[in-house]
Design a protein around this motif. Structure first.
Motif, PDB file in Angstrom:
ATOM      1  N   LYS A  79     -79.951 -54.700  45.530  1.00  0.00           N
ATOM      2  CA  LYS A  79     -80.331 -55.633  44.619  1.00  0.00           C
ATOM      3  C   LYS A  79     -79.047 -56.618  44.302  1.00  0.00           C
ATOM      4  O   LYS A  79     -79.003 -57.704  44.333  1.00  0.00           O
ATOM      5  N   ASP A  84     -78.418 -60.358  42.779  1.00  0.00           N
ATOM      6  CA  ASP A  84     -78.746 -59.880  41.244  1.00  0.00           C
ATOM      7  C   ASP A  84     -77.488 -59.061  40.879  1.00  0.00           C
ATOM      8  O   ASP A  84     -77.121 -58.056  40.779  1.00  0.00           O
ATOM      9  N   SER A  86     -76.346 -59.173  37.865  1.00  0.00           N
ATOM     10  CA  SER A  86     -76.569 -58.438  36.503  1.00  0.00           C
ATOM     11  C   SER A  86     -77.133 -57.130  36.514  1.00  0.00           C
ATOM     12  O   SER A  86     -77.221 -56.470  35.607  1.00  0.00           O
ATOM     13  N   TYR A  87     -77.435 -56.651  37.928  1.00  0.00           N
ATOM     14  CA  TYR A  87     -78.017 -55.423  37.916  1.00  0.00           C
ATOM     15  C   TYR A  87     -76.929 -54.062  37.554  1.00  0.00           C
ATOM     16  O   TYR A  87     -75.914 -54.253  38.191  1.00  0.00           O
TER      17      TYR A  87
END
Length: 191
Positions: A79, A84, A86-87
């Motif tokens: 991810k 992403d 922010s994961y």
């Protein structure tokens, strides 16, 4: 009955233990010991089988638990690789080395996210700074009729070049590649 035992000539094993109050003797016919020794391999095999089964079951349970955590790390990294930033993958509570590894990945991802955000902000600011002189340069070139207009266009071109030089200087400073000595700046004048 005593004469039968004597006639069979049984052999006895006698164990003697000396204590403070005397000696204690225990005896048993040898054939009972031999019977017990014949049972010993089957007893050891049963115990070994039980211990081996318990060890394998425990190992399987722990292995499946660790594999689930590794799969979570792989999924999280995928991810993050897909953009992403922010994961996060670390659990709320750090319990072991795998949790510490997950926390380290989260810390690195957070720093990467901040760097990407700074780069995005920087790019936005550069685009804004370049838009004004380029727009002015275009206007001057579109209406240029004499050498004064061309001089203004050249000055606007110099403004754009100064902005690009500043960007390159910032890049070199970020990579610690600057050969130029730093100069003191009067911050009062700058403000």
């Amino acid at each position: 009955a005593a004469s039968d035992v004597y006639q069979r000539q049984e052999r006895w094993r006698i164990y003697v233990k000396t204590t403070s109050s005397g000696s204690i003797a225990a005896y048993t016919p040898i054939h009972e010991v031999e019977d017990a020794l014949e049972l010993l391999p089957s007893i050891l095999l049963s115990i070994t089988t039980i211990i081996l089964a318990a060890t394998l079951a425990g190992g399987l349970i722990l292995g499946l638990r660790q594999q689930k955590r590794i799969n979570a790390i792989q999924s999280g990294l995928q991810k993050i690789a897909d953009g992403d930033l922010s994961y996060r993958i670390a659990p709320k509570q750090v319990r072991d080395d795998v949790d510490e590894l997950m926390q380290g990945i989260d810390d690195a991802t957070q720093k990467l996210e901040m760097s990407v955000q700074q780069l995005t902000d920087f790019s936005r600011n550069v685009a804004h700074e370049l838009r004004t002189p380029l727009t002015q340069l275009r206007a001057v070139l579109e209406t240029a009729k004499d050498s004064d207009d061309m001089a203004r266009a050249i000055n606007k071109t110099e403004d754009v070049i100064r902005i690009f030089d500043s960007i390159q200087r910032i890049s070199r400073l970020g990579r610690h590649e600057s050969n130029a000595p730093l100069e003191p700046v009067a911050l009062n004048d700058l403000a």
